[in-house]
Design a protein around this motif. Structure first.
Motif, PDB file in Angstrom:
ATOM      1  N   ASP A 251       0.888  -1.207  -0.003  1.00 57.50           N
ATOM      2  CA  ASP A 251      -0.015  -0.179  -0.108  1.00 57.50           C
ATOM      3  C   ASP A 251       0.764   1.333   0.041  1.00 57.50           C
ATOM      4  O   ASP A 251       2.025   1.088   0.536  1.00 57.50           O
ATOM      5  CB  ASP A 251      -0.809   0.116   1.305  1.00 57.50           C
ATOM      6  N   ILE A 252       0.313   2.312  -0.625  1.00 58.86           N
ATOM      7  CA  ILE A 252       1.264   3.538  -1.051  1.00 58.86           C
ATOM      8  C   ILE A 252       0.478   4.909  -0.440  1.00 58.86           C
ATOM      9  O   ILE A 252      -0.810   4.879  -0.920  1.00 58.86           O
ATOM     10  CB  ILE A 252       1.948   3.489  -2.218  1.00 58.86           C
ATOM     11  N   THR A 253       1.315   5.875  -0.078  1.00 58.58           N
ATOM     12  CA  THR A 253       0.694   7.206   0.421  1.00 58.58           C
ATOM     13  C   THR A 253       0.522   8.040  -1.079  1.00 58.58           C
ATOM     14  O   THR A 253       1.466   7.742  -1.831  1.00 58.58           O
ATOM     15  CB  THR A 253       1.464   7.827   1.239  1.00 58.58           C
TER      16      THR A 253
ATOM     17  N   GLU B 267       4.230   9.325  -1.492  1.00 57.92           N
ATOM     18  CA  GLU B 267       5.229   8.353  -2.211  1.00 57.92           C
ATOM     19  C   GLU B 267       4.869   8.405  -3.541  1.00 57.92           C
ATOM     20  O   GLU B 267       6.008   8.440  -4.266  1.00 57.92           O
ATOM     21  CB  GLU B 267       4.977   6.967  -1.327  1.00 57.92           C
TER      22      GLU B 267
ATOM     23  N   LYS C 161      -1.955  10.773   6.034  1.00 63.22           N
ATOM     24  CA  LYS C 161      -1.031   9.704   5.579  1.00 63.22           C
ATOM     25  C   LYS C 161      -1.942   8.470   5.011  1.00 63.22           C
ATOM     26  O   LYS C 161      -1.329   7.416   5.114  1.00 63.22           O
ATOM     27  CB  LYS C 161       0.011   9.330   6.541  1.00 63.22           C
TER      28      LYS C 161
ATOM     29  N   LYS D 191      -3.423   5.229   3.068  1.00 65.18           N
ATOM     30  CA  LYS D 191      -2.715   4.647   2.095  1.00 65.18           C
ATOM     31  C   LYS D 191      -3.549   4.008   1.029  1.00 65.18           C
ATOM     32  O   LYS D 191      -4.828   4.119   1.158  1.00 65.18           O
ATOM     33  CB  LYS D 191      -1.732   3.456   2.522  1.00 65.18           C
ATOM     34  N   TYR D 192      -3.047   3.824  -0.214  1.00 61.82           N
ATOM     35  CA  TYR D 192      -3.981   3.324  -1.263  1.00 61.82           C
ATOM     36  C   TYR D 192      -3.693   1.985  -1.767  1.00 61.82           C
ATOM     37  O   TYR D 192      -2.317   1.851  -1.981  1.00 61.82           O
ATOM     38  CB  TYR D 192      -4.147   4.570  -2.446  1.00 61.82           C
ATOM     39  N   ARG D 193      -4.534   1.192  -2.323  1.00 60.71           N
ATOM     40  CA  ARG D 193      -4.234  -0.025  -2.778  1.00 60.71           C
ATOM     41  C   ARG D 193      -5.165  -0.412  -4.055  1.00 60.71           C
ATOM     42  O   ARG D 193      -6.366   0.142  -4.103  1.00 60.71           O
ATOM     43  CB  ARG D 193      -4.768  -0.976  -1.899  1.00 60.71           C
TER      44      ARG D 193
END
Length: 217
Positions: free
Chosen positions: A162-164, A167, A205, A207-209
């Motif tokens: 998972d990523i912000t 990022e 912050k 996160k996304y998937r």
């Protein structure tokens, strides 16, 4: 003459010292640079010289940045438009994207960061130009460019975790505000899911998937 010599950038800002600084940075990067001190003059330069990239200030007398971006976008659906601003509010960025801005650079910006931003926006211009030549839509939704959307989507598909948004922005040399708008679009179209992260101070912050069933689409 190599292909880079043909790349034209038009910089529009009412502050002469900023125009000079950005012109020097772009010149160092090997690009041909033209400058204008108002949105109206910048628009006329764009009409005459057909640049690949326009760098435009937000706060200017006469035509402001939003009006200038709209005029240039109406004239040229392929040109990349990078907005320089000290205003980091997402709602302002969304207004710019809706009228056709490609990306943002928050003042003051360091020379290496601006060069990186220029390179990614020139890449977006090339993809957009090809899409137009293939008679594909330059925009799939209000201000949403398929070129930028595909770049972000392909970057997301390469992530193992998972990523912000921060990022993603850092990994792609795009502005946080630009990535935020496209992430919201992907969520609205059920391609991304938000993974809430609680208990932190400052900018969210979360996160996304990528939703697994959307990977092959």
């Amino acid at each position: 003459m190599n292909s880079k010599d043909k790349i034209k950038i038009i910089v529009i800002d009412d502050e002469e010292d900023i125009l000079y600084t950005i012109k020097e940075i772009c010149g160092f990067g090997g690009y041909e640079v033209l400058t204008a001190t108002s949105g109206r003059k910048g628009y006329e330069l764009c009409k005459k010289h057909k640049p690949q990239l326009v760098i435009v200030d937000y706060h200017m007398p006469d035509w402001d940045g939003i009006n200038t971006v709209k005029k240039i976008r109406d004239m040229d659906p392929a040109v990349s438009i990078l907005v320089l601003t000290v205003d980091e509010r997402q709602e302002i960025s969304d207004k710019f994207i809706e009228v056709g801005a490609t990306d943002f650079a928050i003042k003051p910006i360091k020379a290496p960061d601006l060069i990186c931003r220029i390179k990614v926006n020139l890449k977006i211009h090339e993809v957009t130009k090809k899409n137009i030549a293939d008679k594909a839509n330059a925009f799939v939704d209000k201000g949403i460019s398929p070129a930028t959307l595909n770049l972000i989507w392909n970057f997301l598909l390469t992530q193992d975790a998972d990523i912000t948004i921060e990022e993603i922005a850092n990994g792609m040399n795009l502005a946080y505000q630009t990535v935020h708008r496209y992430v919201q679009y992907l969520i609205e179209h059920e391609k991304l899911e938000l993974i809430p992260v609680y208990g932190q101070i400052g900018r969210p912050k979360n996160k996304y998937r990528v939703m697994k069933e959307k990977v092959s689409e």
